[in-house]
Enzyme design. Structure first.
Site, PDB file in Angstrom:
ATOM      1  N   ASP A   6      -0.056   5.091   0.855  1.00 13.71           N
ATOM      2  CA  ASP A   6      -0.227   6.084   1.921  1.00 13.71           C
ATOM      3  C   ASP A   6      -0.255   5.436   3.297  1.00 13.71           C
ATOM      4  O   ASP A   6      -1.130   4.626   3.582  1.00 13.71           O
ATOM      5  CB  ASP A   6      -1.514   6.880   1.684  1.00 13.71           C
ATOM      6  CG  ASP A   6      -1.486   7.589   0.341  1.00 13.71           C
ATOM      7  OD1 ASP A   6      -0.700   8.526   0.189  1.00 13.71           O
ATOM      8  OD2 ASP A   6      -2.253   7.172  -0.556  1.00 13.71           O
ATOM      9  N   ASP A  34       0.848  -1.179   0.000  1.00 15.44           N
ATOM     10  CA  ASP A  34       0.000   0.000   0.000  1.00 15.44           C
ATOM     11  C   ASP A  34       0.896   1.246   0.000  1.00 15.44           C
ATOM     12  O   ASP A  34       2.024   1.195   0.478  1.00 15.44           O
ATOM     13  CB  ASP A  34      -0.896  -0.034   1.244  1.00 15.44           C
ATOM     14  CG  ASP A  34      -1.718   1.212   1.403  1.00 15.44           C
ATOM     15  OD1 ASP A  34      -2.513   1.525   0.495  1.00 15.44           O
ATOM     16  OD2 ASP A  34      -1.555   1.894   2.432  1.00 15.44           O
TER      17      ASP A  34
END
Length: 184
Positions: free
Chosen positions: A12, A10
């Site tokens: 952020d 991922d």
């Protein structure tokens, strides 16, 4: 022992940034992340992004900006959902659509892949796809961890359990490498 083929990370709150979206150009990696990505690649493990970016649909940034930035960070390919949550797409996490697309495009066995993320949507997508699930406590990860400990998260088939909970991406990758029998 199954050798890990790919790791989906991922953006952020996991690679860097915070629990808020920071657009390309202003996004900063957490310390040691480039070296951890290099460790995976040096061991012939593909490294992909796996990120929801509704700012693309809102016109706040372009798909190519995210893709170029993620490749510049050393990732092999960017899997990005550009849709808002209300668009009912099949790629937005917690759907496993991005993972399934990557498996198809790259001839991957998803049970030989890992997902590293800071949100429960990452864990739900990984679980549905059959991937190893690693929750990091950076970004939104501490909040997700606290809810997990209090048994507030369930998936389609019941309670979801991460395979490992790491303080950050570097610890997550070190755990995977140890599982693979690789000494850092």
């Amino acid at each position: 022992m199954l050798k890990i083929q790919a790791v989906f990370i991922d953006r952020d709150g996991t690679l860097g940034g915070s629990d808020k979206v920071i657009y390309p150009g202003d996004f900063k990696l957490f310390p040691g992340v480039k070296e951890s990505i290099k460790l995976l690649k040096d061991n012939h493990i593909l490294v992909y992004s796996f990120t929801n970016q509704p700012g693309i649909a809102n016109g706040e940034a372009a798909f190519d900006q995210f893709e170029d930035e993620l490749k510049w960070f050393g990732l092999d390919k960017a899997y990005i959902c550009p849709h808002r949550h209300d668009e009912d797409c099949t790629c937005r996490k917690p759907s496993p659509g991005m993972l399934q697309r990557a498996a198809f495009e790259n001839d991957l066995e998803l049970n030989r892949c890992a997902v590293i993320g800071d949100r429960w949507t990452d864990m739900l997508a990984a679980d549905e796809a059959g991937c190893i699930k690693i929750l990091v406590k950076t970004g939104s990860g501490q909040e997700a961890y606290d809810k997990y400990i209090n048994k507030q998260y369930f998936g389609r088939w019941g309670e979801i359990q991460p395979d490992f909970i790491a303080s950050d991406l570097n610890e997550a990758i070190n755990w995977l490498m140890a599982k693979e029998g690789v000494k850092k």
